[in-house]
Write an enzyme that holds these catalytic residues in place. Structure first.
Site, mmCIF file in Angstrom:
data_model
loop_
_atom_site.group_PDB
_atom_site.id
_atom_site.type_symbol
_atom_site.label_atom_id
_atom_site.label_comp_id
_atom_site.label_asym_id
_atom_site.label_seq_id
_atom_site.Cartn_x
_atom_site.Cartn_y
_atom_site.Cartn_z
ATOM 1 C CB SER A 175 5.255 24.740 -3.075
ATOM 2 O OG SER A 175 4.774 25.267 -4.004
ATOM 3 N NE ARG A 219 9.185 35.728 -7.305
ATOM 4 C CZ ARG A 219 9.566 34.766 -6.681
ATOM 5 N NH1 ARG A 219 8.740 33.640 -7.090
ATOM 6 N NH2 ARG A 219 10.116 34.557 -5.432
ATOM 7 C CG ASP A 231 -0.649 27.716 1.309
ATOM 8 O OD1 ASP A 231 -0.987 28.493 0.466
ATOM 9 O OD2 ASP A 231 0.122 26.878 1.124
ATOM 10 C CG HIS A 258 2.425 28.924 -1.293
ATOM 11 N ND1 HIS A 258 2.294 27.556 -0.842
ATOM 12 C CD2 HIS A 258 3.321 28.715 -2.057
ATOM 13 C CE1 HIS A 258 2.900 26.633 -1.400
ATOM 14 N NE2 HIS A 258 3.439 27.345 -2.244
ATOM 15 C CG ASP A 259 6.203 33.668 0.541
ATOM 16 O OD1 ASP A 259 6.287 32.624 -0.480
ATOM 17 O OD2 ASP A 259 6.450 34.920 0.486
#
Lengths: 207, 378
Positions: free
Chosen positions: B154, B224, B318, B351-352
């Site tokens: 990232s 968040r 992602d 994305h994680d």
């Protein structure tokens, strides 16, 4: 050049005459793109014998990992999704080695190869080979060294004969610079569409 | 308990730099600290160093634990350790907290020696270039001229890329994972919503909330929560939470769906340990990164001096840093005839996924890293 490569190749356990012929068509140190490069055997061969700057394209995870682990530059993508990520005339040679029969968008991919590469090499198993024909006569889909799959378990979707491919090139105004036909690693000149099991072409873009 | 492949009990170290650092914004940091951790042993010719660059919420604490009863390991512990894909028997691995961070490196929560108060809003806005410049000073401090590799996911991948552009002689391999050559408008938009949540929190006090003894907890929490939504894929959320209820429908706005419970938990946890001013700066650094900008948006030109070899990895689900963005990096590397392999890993986690120990993904990293030559270890 071919002589040298044949000598090198002979020391390999699994001699591939088609690789040696391709090596004869690739200039020393050329920038080469191998589409559908599989486990990277051809690029490995070309890197060793010709010090090419090679890049492979492969979609299968396992093959990709095999290539990368051998130090081959390999881009994971599906040829069918388009090759627009490659600049026009950015490679000296673009190769499609025994992969033509497994692509859906045949014309699109061959045209893209001619856009990307100054020289294009296409090889494919000849469906018109007499052994294939005889298997059909006896009522079965052909299975051979170059077509090792059963009909229900094959990646091949666009099988063609040498005559078919010649016609395809005429229809698409693609110039055939050279054509070689092999059976059991030996060149075939007599009735190649019947006697040849592997067809190898060098192509040039339409003028 | 520590597993055998853990780097073990780790202590963070601090490097103090008394020379001024000129930032891209024009501001100057007269002096600064970088907090870092190292795992493994630096070999005699200092050729086995690997730098790990962290993403938005990461830190220098990449692997290991601070004590035997430490509940959590470092944020990329599944990657780094003896016999792990990034093998600390072979490599000397460095984790660093970026400038502007809130884990010990100089940042908005640090005390400004001139005012003897926290910097707060006075701490400058940083860029990826500034981070990389400061990281080279840390490499100098550790006596490392050239890194064997830089690994980053990232925003960390952007730092790895920037290293290869700005310091081509100082890095041999770059592993750029789930990253992009710049952010899309949609990505900047997500960052802006996150920042607005923080800035419009009444307890933000223009960034000087430390003086008021408060933190903009609500804003940081919402920021968040939004981030978490974008780091996961719709499929992964569906599989994990679906429409599951905690109990039954109660016709209230309390937590009724499992999804809400998860987001609130993540938001609360993060708001309790992260600094809002740092969050603003991290997202801004993401927004600003665009190495092609100086070259008429031509990334290939921006990479003209790069020498490093690359492994680029993306994940199919992602959507925040999509495979298409990684392919832009690959294309620019190809245009420059650089050595690059690119993997598009089939993964459900969005994305994680870059932090998950997927077997194929880890094999890719393991095999690539094991092929890097570092010479004698001792």
């Amino acid at each position: 050049m071919i002589q040298n490569n044949v000598k090198n190749a002979n020391s390999m356990t699994n001699f591939r005459h088609d690789f040696a012929i391709i090596a004869g068509w690739v200039p020393f140190g050329a920038k080469v793109l191998d589409l559908g490069c599989g486990d990277g055997a051809l690029l490995h061969y070309l890197s060793g014998s010709l010090e090419v700057r090679g890049y492979g394209v492969e979609k299968d995870d396992k093959n990709w990992l095999t290539c990368m682990s051998q130090g081959i530059n390999v881009i994971q993508m599906d040829l069918e999704a388009g090759l627009s990520g490659f600049e026009a005339q950015s490679f000296d040679v673009v190769i499609l080695s025994q992969t033509l029969q497994a692509v859906h968008n045949t014309e699109g991919i061959v045209r893209e190869m001619l856009r990307i590469g100054r020289e294009v090499i296409v090889t494919f198993p000849n469906f018109g080979y007499w052994r294939h024909r005889s298997q059909l006569i006896f009522g079965h889909m052909p299975v051979s060294k170059n077509l090792p799959y059963q009909w229900y378990d094959t990646p091949n979707v666009h099988l063609c004969t040498i005559n078919d491919f010649d016609e395809f090139c005429v229809n698409c105004s693609i110039t055939v610079k050279q054509r070689l036909v092999l059976t059991d690693n030996k060149p075939v000149t007599f009735m190649p569409n019947l006697m040849g099991s592997l067809a190898m072409y060098r192509l040039r873009a339409p003028k | 308990m520590l597993e055998p492949s853990s780097v073990g009990i780790i202590a963070a170290k601090t490097a103090h730099f008394s020379q001024p650092l000129r930032l891209k914004s024009g501001e100057i940091l007269p002096q600064f600290d970088l907090v870092y951790e190292t795992y493994g042993t630096l070999n005699a010719n200092k050729s086995n160093a690997v730098l790990i660059c962290h993403a938005l919420s990461g830190s220098h604490h990449v692997a290991g634990k601070y004590s035997t009863d430490d509940k959590y390991s470092g944020w990329w512990d599944n990657l780094v350790g003896p016999n792990k894909p990034l093998d600390t028997n072979k490599f000397f691995v460095i984790g660093v907290n970026n400038l502007g961070g809130c884990h010990g490196s100089s940042g908005p929560t640090s005390i400004n020696p001139e005012t003897v108060k926290a910097f707060g809003s006075k701490f400058p806005v940083l860029t990826v270039e500034d981070w990389v410049n400061s990281q080279t000073l840390l490499a100098d401090y550790l006596g490392i001229t050239q890194l064997a590799a830089i690994v980053g996911g990232s925003l960390g991948g952007m730092q790895a890329l920037q290293w290869t552009i700005a310091y081509p002689e100082r890095v041999r391999h770059a592993l750029v994972i789930a990253s992009a050559p710049n952010l899309t408008a949609q990505n900047i938009a997500f960052n802006e919503v996150a920042r607005q949540a923080i800035i419009t929190d009444p307890e933000f006090h223009d960034g000087d909330y430390y003086e008021y003894g408060v933190v903009p907890r609500r804003g940081l929490r919402i920021a968040r929560m939004l981030g978490h939504i974008t780091y996961l894929s719709d499929d992964a959320m569906g599989a994990k939470f679906g429409r599951k209820l905690k109990d039954s429908i109660k016709y209230t706005f309390d937590v009724e769906f499992e999804m809400e419970s998860y987001l609130r938990y993540q938001g609360d946890k993060f708001a309790g340990e992260f600094d809002a001013n740092t969050y603003l700066r991290m997202t801004r650094a993401l927004d600003y990164f665009d190495p092609a900008l100086r070259y008429d948006a031509d990334l290939s030109k921006a990479l003209a001096n790069v020498k490093a070899k690359f492994l680029v990895v993306s994940f199919t689900s992602d959507w925040r840093f999509s495979p298409a963005r990684s392919r832009e990096i690959v294309k620019a590397l190809l245009d420059n005839e650089l050595s690059v392999s690119y993997a598009e890993v089939t993964a459900a986690h969005g994305h994680d996924a870059f932090l998950m120990p997927d077997a194929h993904y880890h094999n890719i990293l393991r095999n690539y890293l094991s092929s890097i030559e570092v010479g004698a270890i001792k």
